[in-house]
Design a protein around this motif. Structure first.
Motif, PDB file in Angstrom:
ATOM      1  N   PHE A 151       0.834  -1.198   0.000  1.00 41.64           N
ATOM      2  CA  PHE A 151       0.000   0.000   0.000  1.00 41.64           C
ATOM      3  C   PHE A 151       0.869   1.248   0.000  1.00 41.64           C
ATOM      4  CE2 PHE A 151      -2.435   3.388   2.005  1.00 41.64           C
ATOM      5  CZ  PHE A 151      -3.618   3.346   1.289  1.00 41.64           C
ATOM      6  N   ARG A 181      -3.554   4.212  -8.568  1.00 44.68           N
ATOM      7  CA  ARG A 181      -3.787   3.592  -7.258  1.00 44.68           C
ATOM      8  C   ARG A 181      -4.921   2.574  -7.313  1.00 44.68           C
ATOM      9  NH1 ARG A 181      -3.200   9.292  -5.324  1.00 44.68           N
ATOM     10  NH2 ARG A 181      -1.138   9.438  -4.374  1.00 44.68           N
ATOM     11  N   TYR A 203      -4.121  -1.091  -6.118  1.00 47.49           N
ATOM     12  CA  TYR A 203      -4.676  -1.582  -4.860  1.00 47.49           C
ATOM     13  C   TYR A 203      -5.500  -2.842  -5.074  1.00 47.49           C
ATOM     14  CZ  TYR A 203      -3.574   3.016  -2.801  1.00 47.49           C
ATOM     15  OH  TYR A 203      -2.959   4.150  -2.363  1.00 47.49           O
TER      16      TYR A 203
END
Length: 188
Positions: free
Chosen positions: A90, A135, A139
């Motif tokens: 992350f 992202r 993710y």
């Protein structure tokens, strides 16, 4: 006992699931954007930091708040077996997104010469948009991995374990736990 066969979801079902995930991702992200812009504005105008320093500070605070939203709301049903790995990935992908955002802002300020605070905010919005796309893909693909569907072999073992004669309390408890994990994985 009724049994069901595992089937692959249709394309329409996959798209509905992805759109729901994208909406929730957007809501968590929107809260992060509010935090990001508030901290950016305070650093830029209140603390009189340079725009890139303000952006980095604001993005770091937003990353921390977004992790909580992603882990405990959006991806709460995803595999959390290795939190250390999850947090590391992350932070790596969030850092890469921050570099995208800061790169766009730096380019606009130092190459294009955009110096007003509103021009910098516009550049920050563009960089944030590009970083957000990166992202989202990162993710869902690498950080918050989906729990794998049980195989037919695992389902057969669980069914056999439920039908097995009394083999002891501990063995039965282990079999019941395995069957419950498979049932929960299928329910998701």
């Amino acid at each position: 006992m009724a049994t069901t066969t595992a089937s692959d979801p249709s394309l329409a079902q996959k798209l509905r699931g992805l759109s729901g995930e994208a909406v929730k991702f957007g809501l968590v992200g929107l809260s992060g954007v509010v935090v990001n812009f508030a901290v950016f504005w305070v650093c830029l105008n209140g603390l009189h930091l340079a725009s890139l320093r303000s952006n980095i500070a604001a993005t770091l605070v937003a990353i921390a708040t977004n992790y909580l939203g992603y882990r405990y709301w959006l991806y709460r049903d995803r595999d959390a077996a290795s939190r250390k790995r999850e947090i590391t990935l992350f932070l790596v992908f969030s850092g890469a997104g921050m570099l995208i955002e800061t790169g766009v802002l730096g380019f606009s300020v130092y190459v294009l010469g955009l110096s007003s605070h509103f021009q910098q905010l516009a550049a920050k919005v563009l960089g944030l948009g590009l970083g957000t796309v990166f992202r989202f893909i990162s993710y869902r693909t690498w950080v918050f991995k989906a729990v794998p569907e049980p195989t037919e072999e695992q389902l057969a073992e669980a069914r056999a374990a439920q039908a097995a004669p009394d083999t002891g309390v501990v063995a039965q408890a282990e079999l019941m736990l395995a069957a419950e994990q498979i049932r929960l994985a299928k329910a998701e």
